[in-house]
Design a protein around this motif. Sequence first.
Motif, PDB file in Angstrom:
ATOM      1  N   LEU A  38      13.073  18.806  46.636  1.00 40.01           N
ATOM      2  CA  LEU A  38      12.831  20.248  46.603  1.00 40.01           C
ATOM      3  C   LEU A  38      11.424  20.589  47.086  1.00 40.01           C
ATOM      4  CD1 LEU A  38      14.526  21.185  43.200  1.00 40.01           C
ATOM      5  CD2 LEU A  38      15.356  21.727  45.499  1.00 40.01           C
ATOM      6  N   LEU A  39      10.458  19.730  46.771  1.00 42.65           N
ATOM      7  CA  LEU A  39       9.083  19.972  47.205  1.00 42.65           C
ATOM      8  C   LEU A  39       8.962  20.042  48.726  1.00 42.65           C
ATOM      9  CD1 LEU A  39       6.939  17.698  44.835  1.00 42.65           C
ATOM     10  CD2 LEU A  39       6.850  20.189  44.998  1.00 42.65           C
ATOM     11  N   CYS A  40       9.839  19.343  49.422  1.00 40.76           N
ATOM     12  CA  CYS A  40       9.741  19.272  50.884  1.00 40.76           C
ATOM     13  C   CYS A  40      10.835  20.067  51.590  1.00 40.76           C
ATOM     14  CB  CYS A  40       9.796  17.811  51.336  1.00 40.76           C
ATOM     15  SG  CYS A  40       8.479  16.778  50.661  1.00 40.76           S
ATOM     16  N   ALA A  41      12.062  19.984  51.093  1.00 37.82           N
ATOM     17  CA  ALA A  41      13.184  20.625  51.784  1.00 37.82           C
ATOM     18  C   ALA A  41      13.123  22.141  51.695  1.00 37.82           C
ATOM     19  CB  ALA A  41      14.506  20.113  51.209  1.00 37.82           C
ATOM     20  N   VAL A  42      12.773  22.659  50.526  1.00 35.84           N
ATOM     21  CA  VAL A  42      12.743  24.119  50.362  1.00 35.84           C
ATOM     22  C   VAL A  42      11.703  24.769  51.274  1.00 35.84           C
ATOM     23  CG1 VAL A  42      12.275  25.989  48.737  1.00 35.84           C
ATOM     24  CG2 VAL A  42      13.724  24.071  48.046  1.00 35.84           C
ATOM     25  N   PRO A  43      10.450  24.290  51.299  1.00 31.82           N
ATOM     26  CA  PRO A  43       9.490  24.903  52.238  1.00 31.82           C
ATOM     27  C   PRO A  43       9.934  24.799  53.695  1.00 31.82           C
ATOM     28  CG  PRO A  43       8.339  23.558  50.630  1.00 31.82           C
ATOM     29  CD  PRO A  43       9.794  23.280  50.452  1.00 31.82           C
ATOM     30  N   ALA A  44      10.543  23.671  54.065  1.00 36.73           N
ATOM     31  CA  ALA A  44      10.993  23.517  55.452  1.00 36.73           C
ATOM     32  C   ALA A  44      12.061  24.544  55.798  1.00 36.73           C
ATOM     33  CB  ALA A  44      11.523  22.097  55.670  1.00 36.73           C
ATOM     34  N   CYS A  45      13.057  24.706  54.929  1.00 40.14           N
ATOM     35  CA  CYS A  45      14.141  25.651  55.204  1.00 40.14           C
ATOM     36  C   CYS A  45      13.641  27.097  55.181  1.00 40.14           C
ATOM     37  CB  CYS A  45      15.265  25.459  54.188  1.00 40.14           C
ATOM     38  SG  CYS A  45      16.139  23.880  54.337  1.00 40.14           S
ATOM     39  N   VAL A  46      12.783  27.412  54.220  1.00 35.31           N
ATOM     40  CA  VAL A  46      12.244  28.775  54.142  1.00 35.31           C
ATOM     41  C   VAL A  46      11.408  29.091  55.376  1.00 35.31           C
ATOM     42  CG1 VAL A  46      10.650  30.274  52.872  1.00 35.31           C
ATOM     43  CG2 VAL A  46      12.322  28.885  51.631  1.00 35.31           C
ATOM     44  N   SER A  62      11.809  24.383  65.030  1.00 37.36           N
ATOM     45  CA  SER A  62      12.527  23.957  63.823  1.00 37.36           C
ATOM     46  C   SER A  62      12.627  22.436  63.754  1.00 37.36           C
ATOM     47  CB  SER A  62      13.918  24.588  63.783  1.00 37.36           C
ATOM     48  OG  SER A  62      14.739  24.085  64.822  1.00 37.36           O
ATOM     49  N   ILE A  63      12.751  21.786  64.905  1.00 37.04           N
ATOM     50  CA  ILE A  63      12.745  20.320  64.931  1.00 37.04           C
ATOM     51  C   ILE A  63      11.385  19.790  64.497  1.00 37.04           C
ATOM     52  CG2 ILE A  63      12.909  18.297  66.432  1.00 37.04           C
ATOM     53  CD1 ILE A  63      14.939  19.847  68.114  1.00 37.04           C
ATOM     54  N   LEU A  64      10.322  20.411  64.982  1.00 31.29           N
ATOM     55  CA  LEU A  64       8.974  19.989  64.599  1.00 31.29           C
ATOM     56  C   LEU A  64       8.739  20.185  63.101  1.00 31.29           C
ATOM     57  CD1 LEU A  64       6.916  21.419  67.607  1.00 31.29           C
ATOM     58  CD2 LEU A  64       7.537  19.033  67.179  1.00 31.29           C
ATOM     59  N   ILE A  65       9.252  21.275  62.563  1.00 29.20           N
ATOM     60  CA  ILE A  65       9.130  21.515  61.121  1.00 29.20           C
ATOM     61  C   ILE A  65       9.830  20.408  60.349  1.00 29.20           C
ATOM     62  CG2 ILE A  65       9.877  23.043  59.249  1.00 29.20           C
ATOM     63  CD1 ILE A  65       9.381  25.388  61.198  1.00 29.20           C
ATOM     64  N   PHE A  66      11.019  20.042  60.799  1.00 30.05           N
ATOM     65  CA  PHE A  66      11.737  18.964  60.112  1.00 30.05           C
ATOM     66  C   PHE A  66      10.992  17.641  60.232  1.00 30.05           C
ATOM     67  CE2 PHE A  66      14.702  15.408  60.136  1.00 30.05           C
ATOM     68  CZ  PHE A  66      15.270  15.562  58.880  1.00 30.05           C
ATOM     69  N   LEU A  67      10.468  17.340  61.399  1.00 31.04           N
ATOM     70  CA  LEU A  67       9.746  16.084  61.582  1.00 31.04           C
ATOM     71  C   LEU A  67       8.540  15.998  60.648  1.00 31.04           C
ATOM     72  CD1 LEU A  67       9.804  15.646  65.477  1.00 31.04           C
ATOM     73  CD2 LEU A  67      11.102  14.352  63.780  1.00 31.04           C
ATOM     74  N   PHE A  68       7.840  17.101  60.473  1.00 31.46           N
ATOM     75  CA  PHE A  68       6.660  17.083  59.606  1.00 31.46           C
ATOM     76  C   PHE A  68       7.051  16.932  58.136  1.00 31.46           C
ATOM     77  CE2 PHE A  68       3.733  19.358  56.801  1.00 31.46           C
ATOM     78  CZ  PHE A  68       2.576  18.626  57.016  1.00 31.46           C
ATOM     79  N   PHE A  69       7.916  17.814  57.651  1.00 25.17           N
ATOM     80  CA  PHE A  69       8.238  17.792  56.226  1.00 25.17           C
ATOM     81  C   PHE A  69       9.043  16.551  55.840  1.00 25.17           C
ATOM     82  CE2 PHE A  69       7.127  22.288  56.526  1.00 25.17           C
ATOM     83  CZ  PHE A  69       6.431  22.477  55.340  1.00 25.17           C
ATOM     84  N   SER A  70       9.868  16.049  56.739  1.00 27.32           N
ATOM     85  CA  SER A  70      10.602  14.817  56.427  1.00 27.32           C
ATOM     86  C   SER A  70       9.657  13.626  56.355  1.00 27.32           C
ATOM     87  CB  SER A  70      11.699  14.566  57.465  1.00 27.32           C
ATOM     88  OG  SER A  70      11.155  14.360  58.757  1.00 27.32           O
ATOM     89  N   ALA A  71       8.601  13.637  57.169  1.00 24.50           N
ATOM     90  CA  ALA A  71       7.602  12.571  57.076  1.00 24.50           C
ATOM     91  C   ALA A  71       6.889  12.614  55.726  1.00 24.50           C
ATOM     92  CB  ALA A  71       6.595  12.693  58.216  1.00 24.50           C
ATOM     93  N   VAL A  72       6.596  13.819  55.248  1.00 24.61           N
ATOM     94  CA  VAL A  72       5.997  13.959  53.914  1.00 24.61           C
ATOM     95  C   VAL A  72       6.956  13.437  52.852  1.00 24.61           C
ATOM     96  CG1 VAL A  72       5.120  15.590  52.203  1.00 24.61           C
ATOM     97  CG2 VAL A  72       4.582  15.917  54.624  1.00 24.61           C
ATOM     98  N   PHE A  73       8.223  13.833  52.947  1.00 24.38           N
ATOM     99  CA  PHE A  73       9.205  13.393  51.957  1.00 24.38           C
ATOM    100  C   PHE A  73       9.385  11.879  51.982  1.00 24.38           C
ATOM    101  CE2 PHE A  73      13.642  12.260  51.001  1.00 24.38           C
ATOM    102  CZ  PHE A  73      13.686  12.644  49.670  1.00 24.38           C
ATOM    103  N   ASN A  74       9.484  11.300  53.170  1.00 21.98           N
ATOM    104  CA  ASN A  74       9.648   9.847  53.269  1.00 21.98           C
ATOM    105  C   ASN A  74       8.507   9.118  52.577  1.00 21.98           C
ATOM    106  OD1 ASN A  74      11.947  10.286  54.790  1.00 21.98           O
ATOM    107  ND2 ASN A  74      10.937   9.931  56.753  1.00 21.98           N
TER     108      ASN A  74
END
Length: 279
Positions: A38-46, A62-74
């Motif tokens: 939730l810490l990463c997915a919610v900000p990315a989707c919003v 949107s791809i760049l947003i996913f790449l950044f927040f998914s790297a944080v989550f990983n």
Amino acid sequence: MRVEDCTVSVERRSLQACVDLAIVFVRETAEPILRLWLLCAVPACVLVWLLTSVLTDMLIPSILIFLFFSAVFNSLLVAAIGPRVFGEEFSVRGALRAFRRRFWAWLLWTSIVRFFQFLSGFCLFFPGLFVTAYTAYLPELLFLEQAPLKAVQPRLTWLAGSGGYGRSLNSLAWLMSAWAAASGGLFLLLDLTSSTVLNRPIFLQILMEGSVEFADLLLQLTHDDPWFLTVLQLCLWMPLPVIRTAVFFCYLDRRIRAECWDLQVLFRAEAVRVAELSG
């Protein structure tokens, strides 16, 4: 990180066994993993929703947003499950503290890796899968091994040696295919649910009932439609905890094979048995 502290059996595993173990692990630690998610997915989707609502041509952002927040989550996930696998408590706060301590090293290496992953998506001769297979264990090196900045690249090369790169490539190809299939299925399910329950089609019904050219309509949906891009972002996030946990157990398998952890455990157990018999 000591082999004898490992809470999962120290044995060489197939990819299927790593995936099975990841599913069990995610199920048993669902609550803290959900908090990290939730810490990463919610900000990315919003963020995707807000930007797409006011801007156009948002597919690449949107791809760049996913790449950044998914790297944080990983990284947060590895920082949390790594200590848990080696006998410590699963701590969200501990993962956040570990992430803060190594933030600048993470930012440097992640920027380099994500740049080449993004760039390789447009270059047929240098596909992103080959980059990802080499750098897949970067969070493990930074947050589990605590590798110094200068030691990261040699460690990545060492893990890729002696057949490790080929195994990583095969594992990542299978996992990314499974991830794509799961995300696509979830997207179609949400599209159907939204169309029937909310009377708000997202993709298929719009394409079938569209009055403009198919290519133009598809381009409009994938670049400018907030619903489409936000739901797509969400569907990419939903299978990610299991996929990334499976990558973590593939890393453990690589270490077990390369450093013979399983043999170390057997030798120590045999030494204990001999000592007990002689005593």
